[in-house]
Scaffold this active site. Structure first.
Site, PDB file in Angstrom:
ATOM      1  CB  SER A 160      -0.862  -0.003   1.259  1.00 18.19           C
ATOM      2  OG  SER A 160      -1.498   1.241   1.425  1.00 18.19           O
TER       3      SER A 160
ATOM      4  CE1 TYR B  90      -3.795  -2.213   5.309  1.00 19.45           C
ATOM      5  CE2 TYR B  90      -3.160   0.071   4.912  1.00 19.45           C
ATOM      6  CZ  TYR B  90      -3.578  -1.155   4.437  1.00 19.45           C
ATOM      7  OH  TYR B  90      -3.772  -1.340   3.095  1.00 19.45           O
TER       8      TYR B  90
END
Ligand SMILES: NC(=O)c1ccc[n+]([C@@H]2O[C@H](COP(=O)([O-])OP(=O)(O)OC[C@H]3O[C@@H](n4cnc5c(N)ncnc54)[C@H](OP(=O)(O)O)[C@@H]3O)[C@@H](O)[C@H]2O)c1
Length: 265
Positions: free
Chosen positions: A140, A153
């Site tokens: 990401s 995350y």
């Protein structure tokens, strides 16, 4: 003609579902993995009928190590080997560190990190040499920019970035193409649609549809790219991040944090 087989984790919805359609459209047989009772059998039936490819379904929890092994054992018993692994399953969040229970972070790390590492190891072990193999790890942009409310995350995605880049070095010349996908925001589910809808300016313009991300990712993987960052705007933001001095970046993040804190209080 022997068709190649691609495994997609987290295939029941979002980006994983788009990967499944993209790969079936390219004539690949599929192994689809997601949690139980999330519509995977219906999806596989739809793909089988409409794309005329084989689809194997594993409804299982990838945070449990023995489940990862069981998938490859099951495929081996069927005489199926996997030529392409798309490590897509991942658990995200946008919340203050104190607001989630211990169990959430444990699951997030087990899925985003441990599951990815174990499946990659098992995939490489069963690969049929000398045929070419393909590995796509879904990271990401969140793993590259340090922002609040993405602490664990973002760290799991930084892990994926390091893991993938290191494997690229180890596996160079081995016939395994290893690609890191670093997407920005994607409209994958209702919560994100609402969140993304509230964005303005460049942030809003950078949001992509899952079909676009899946298409760009597979194209990049097959072309032998080391990293795919879908969307021109995201690529420009990443370039700016590399070019801007650290002090300026800290200032920008502090400003952003002030806005978030104001909304929070
Ligand atoms: N959406 C974004 O804006 C964005 C941005 C950058 C990167 N990413 C990354 O892209 C990937 C896909 O994101 P997404 O938004 O498409 O996610 P999503 O819609 O939440 O889908 C996640 C998938 O993972 C599966 N999954 C969740 N927990 C699992 C478990 N324990 N075992 C097996 N499967 C499990 C889910 O299955 P069930 O349906 O069974 O729960 C679902 O198929 C993730 O790695 C995410 O970090 C997303």
């Amino acid at each position: 003609m022997i068709r190649q087989t691609a495994m997609v984790t987290g295939a029941s919805e979002g980006l994983g579902k788009s990967f499944a359609f993209e790969l079936a459209g390219r004539g690949m047989n599929l192994v689809l993995v997601a949690l139980p009772d999330t519509g995977l059998p219906d999806l596989s039936r739809f793909i089988r009928i409409n794309f005329n490819v084989q689809v194997y379904v594993y409804e299982t929890d990838l945070t449990v190590a023995k489940n990862c092994e069981a998938i490859f054992e099951g495929l081996s018993a069927l005489g199926v080997s996997v030529d392409m692994l798309i490590n897509n399953a991942g658990l995200g969040n946008w919340s203050w560190f104190a607001d989630k229970p211990l169990s959430f972070y444990k699951t997030q790390i087990d899925l985003n990190i441990t599951g990815t590492v174990l499946l990659t190891r098992l995939f490489l072990e069963q690969r049929q040499r000398p045929a070419k193999a393909y590995l796509l790890n879904v990271g990401s942009l969140g793993g590259q920019f340090v922002v609040p409310k993405k602490q664990v995350y973002g760290a799991t995605k930084s892990f994926i970035s390091y893991f993938t880049r290191s494997l690229q070095l180890e596996l160079s010349g081995s016939g395994v193409q290893v690609t890191l996908l670093s997407p920005g925001g994607i409209n994958t589910k209702p919560e994100l649609l609402v969140l993304n809808h509230s964005l303005k300016g460049l942030s809003a313009a950078s949001i992509l549809e899952p079909e676009t991300v899946a298409r760009e990712a597979i194209r990049g993987l097959l072309k032998g790219r080391k990293e795919v960052v879908p969307g021109m705007l995201n690529r420009v933001m990443l370039l700016l991040d590399h070019l801007l001095p650290g002090g300026i970046k800290k200032l920008i993040i502090r400003q952003k944090l002030k806005v978030i804190l104001k909304q929070h209080n």
